[in-house]
Enzyme design. Structure first.
Site, short mmCIF file in Angstrom:
data_model
loop_
_atom_site.label_atom_id
_atom_site.label_comp_id
_atom_site.label_asym_id
_atom_site.label_seq_id
_atom_site.Cartn_x
_atom_site.Cartn_y
_atom_site.Cartn_z
CG PHE A 1 40.67 37.69 46.75
CD1 PHE A 1 40.63 38.16 48.06
CD2 PHE A 1 41.13 38.55 45.75
CE1 PHE A 1 41.03 39.47 48.37
CE2 PHE A 1 41.54 39.84 46.05
CZ PHE A 1 41.47 40.31 47.35
CG ASP B 1 33.49 28.94 43.46
OD1 ASP B 1 34.28 28.06 43.08
OD2 ASP B 1 33.82 30.11 43.71
CE1 TYR C 1 23.88 29.77 36.48
CE2 TYR C 1 23.91 28.49 34.45
CZ TYR C 1 24.58 29.20 35.43
OH TYR C 1 25.94 29.35 35.36
CB THR D 1 35.08 29.74 32.89
OG1 THR D 1 35.32 28.39 33.28
CG2 THR D 1 34.34 30.47 34.00
CE1 TYR E 1 41.09 36.66 34.36
CE2 TYR E 1 42.57 38.48 33.88
CZ TYR E 1 41.56 37.93 34.64
OH TYR E 1 41.03 38.64 35.70
P1 NAD Z 1 39.60 33.79 42.52
O1 NAD Z 1 40.36 32.83 41.69
O2 NAD Z 1 39.92 33.87 43.97
O3 NAD Z 1 38.04 33.54 42.39
C1 NAD Z 1 37.43 33.02 41.24
C2 NAD Z 1 36.39 31.99 41.66
O4 NAD Z 1 35.75 31.47 40.49
C3 NAD Z 1 37.01 30.80 42.40
O5 NAD Z 1 36.29 30.55 43.59
C4 NAD Z 1 36.85 29.64 41.41
O6 NAD Z 1 36.73 28.39 42.05
C5 NAD Z 1 35.61 30.05 40.64
N1 NAD Z 1 35.49 29.45 39.31
C6 NAD Z 1 36.42 29.44 38.32
N2 NAD Z 1 35.92 28.82 37.22
C7 NAD Z 1 34.66 28.44 37.54
C8 NAD Z 1 33.62 27.75 36.83
N3 NAD Z 1 33.78 27.33 35.56
N4 NAD Z 1 32.45 27.52 37.47
C9 NAD Z 1 32.27 27.92 38.75
N5 NAD Z 1 33.20 28.57 39.45
C10 NAD Z 1 34.38 28.83 38.85
O7 NAD Z 1 39.79 35.21 41.82
P2 NAD Z 1 39.36 36.67 42.31
O8 NAD Z 1 40.59 37.46 42.44
O9 NAD Z 1 38.41 36.59 43.44
O10 NAD Z 1 38.62 37.20 41.01
C11 NAD Z 1 37.20 37.21 40.92
C12 NAD Z 1 36.79 37.83 39.59
O11 NAD Z 1 37.28 39.17 39.51
C13 NAD Z 1 37.36 37.08 38.39
O12 NAD Z 1 36.39 37.04 37.37
C14 NAD Z 1 38.53 37.95 37.95
O13 NAD Z 1 38.77 37.84 36.57
C15 NAD Z 1 38.05 39.34 38.34
N6 NAD Z 1 39.22 40.22 38.59
C16 NAD Z 1 39.95 40.10 39.74
C17 NAD Z 1 41.06 40.95 39.92
C18 NAD Z 1 41.88 40.89 41.18
O14 NAD Z 1 42.87 41.63 41.27
N7 NAD Z 1 41.56 40.11 42.18
C19 NAD Z 1 41.43 41.83 38.92
C20 NAD Z 1 40.69 41.88 37.76
C21 NAD Z 1 39.57 41.08 37.60
#
Ligand code: NAD
Ligand code: UDP
Length: 316
Positions: free
Chosen positions: A11, A31, A61, A92, A146
């Site tokens: 997202f 991803d 990498y 992760t 988390y």
């Molecule tokens: P999301 O789940 O939409 O995106 C996370 C992405 O990480 C996904 O595309 C997933 O496929 C990928 N991913 C997960 N594990 C992986 C791995 N081992 N290797 C490669 N890719 C991997 O979540 P988001 O809301 O877009 O959040 C993005 C980041 O922001 C996260 O780290 C989250 O903790 C942080 N965050 C988001 C919010 C929020 O409200 N959206 C709040 C606090 C923190």
């Protein structure tokens, strides 16, 4: 610039990828699509996008060029998803982050930005939450995979900075919403919009009096870009979010009103550690980054509703 975004098909990540591609950068995305979706980035200029469908824990990498700016976003983020993928979330954020720090240590990355979370404050006893607050986290609770994963990552990143003199920055992101959330994501705003669009009851977990403060995704992207680009702020930890605090019941009623709906609210149990209140203190973001959110909740909700309307009924 060469930008690396882990979790770039998710997202928030997909909006960050778009922003940097639109600005003419080469963007590398790693991803594994655990919770993300390739469709989120498939309409972007593909010559500038280098996508690797791989897990950050195993990725080689060495195949990447020198990176100017690395955003580490890979991790499930929705409680529904991280509870389902508890071990993946822990590993992760721990081993995955370790591999990225080793890559940075070898001189491959100029600036590293980590997407941490307001969940490091747990069910907070201080309100609003400042960066100086240590938090109130249950290491054994349903959210621990988390919360502790992110807390470990923050500590690891600062240890690498101190030992190897790296340029690192940490964003503590508060609840963010908007287009490109998945239908199965499970977070409150997407759930409520989808429920109302399907004319289903809205599921309130607990009594609905718990609060959150919601930031629209375009504001979050501006904050993350400012955090990555600002000079001389290595080691800083900064809250990013919108202080406009609302109860879950208010959110449900706003979404009903915006969609002119009469669906009922049904009450479900919630997890024992569901934070009762959450609001970012963004004084530091204003002072250090000259950033604050600008999109009003109602406007952000309208945009998100339009997105889900198209997603659920693509041909109407
Ligand atoms: P999301 O789940 O939409 O995106 C996370 C992405 O990480 C996904 O595309 C997933 O496929 C990928 N991913 C997960 N594990 C992986 C791995 N081992 N290797 C490669 N890719 C991997 O979540 P988001 O809301 O877009 O959040 C993005 C980041 O922001 C996260 O780290 C989250 O903790 C942080 N965050 C988001 C919010 C929020 O409200 N959206 C709040 C606090 C923190
Ligand atoms: N929530 C709810 N109904 C839902 C989804 C979530 O009442 O269908 C509540 C949840 O219990 C929490 C708040 O909304 O108190 C925000 O939940 P979300 O999963 O979006 O994120 P959190 O801030 O808990 O990580």
């Amino acid at each position: 610039m060469n930008i690396l975004i882990t979790g770039g098909a998710g997202f928030i990540g997909s909006h960050l990828v778009k922003k940097f591609i639109d600005d003419g950068n080469e963007v590398y995305v790693v991803d594994n699509l655990l919770t993300g979706n390739k469709k989120n980035i498939s309409d972007l200029e593909q010559e500038k996008l280098h996508f690797f469908e791989e897990d950050i824990r195993n990725f080689d990498y060495k195949q990447l060029p020198k990176i100017d700016l690395l955003y580490h976003l890979a991790s499930p983020a929705s409680p529904t998803q991280y509870k389902k993928y508890a071990i993946e979330t822990l590993m992760t954020n721990s081993f995955g982050t370790f591999r990225l720090m080793e890559f940075c240590k070898e001189g491959n990355v100029k600036t590293f930005v980590f997407a941490s979370t307001s969940e490091v404050y747990g069910d907070p006893l201080e309100h609003p939450q400042k960066e100086s607050y240590f938090g109130n986290v249950n290491t054994l609770g349903p959210r621990a995979c988390y919360d502790e994963g992110k807390r470990f990552a923050e500590t690891l990143i600062l240890a690498y900075k101190n030992k190897h003199d790296l340029d690192v920055r940490i964003a503590r992101i508060f609840n963010t919403y908007g287009p490109n959330m998945e239908v199965e994501d499970g977070r409150v705003i997407s759930n409520f919009i989808i429920q109302v669009l399907h004319n289903n009851p809205i599921t309130i977990y607990g009594d609905g009096k718990q609060t959150r403060s919601f930031c629209y995704v375009s504001d979050m992207i501006n904050g993350l870009v400012a955090l990555g680009k600002k000079d001389d702020i290595s080691g800083q930890v900064i809250n990013l979010g919108n202080p406009d605090e609302r109860t879950v019941l208010e959110i449900a009623n706003m979404i009903k009103d915006l969609l002119n709906s009469k669906v009922e609210l049904v009450y479900r149990t919630t997890d024992s550690d569901d934070p009762k209140q959450r609001q970012p203190d963004i004084t530091k973001a204003i002072e250090v980054l000259n950033w604050k959110p600008e999109v009003a909740l109602e406007d952000g909700l309208k945009n998100t509703i339009s997105y889900f309307k198209k997603k659920l009924q693509p041909f109407s």
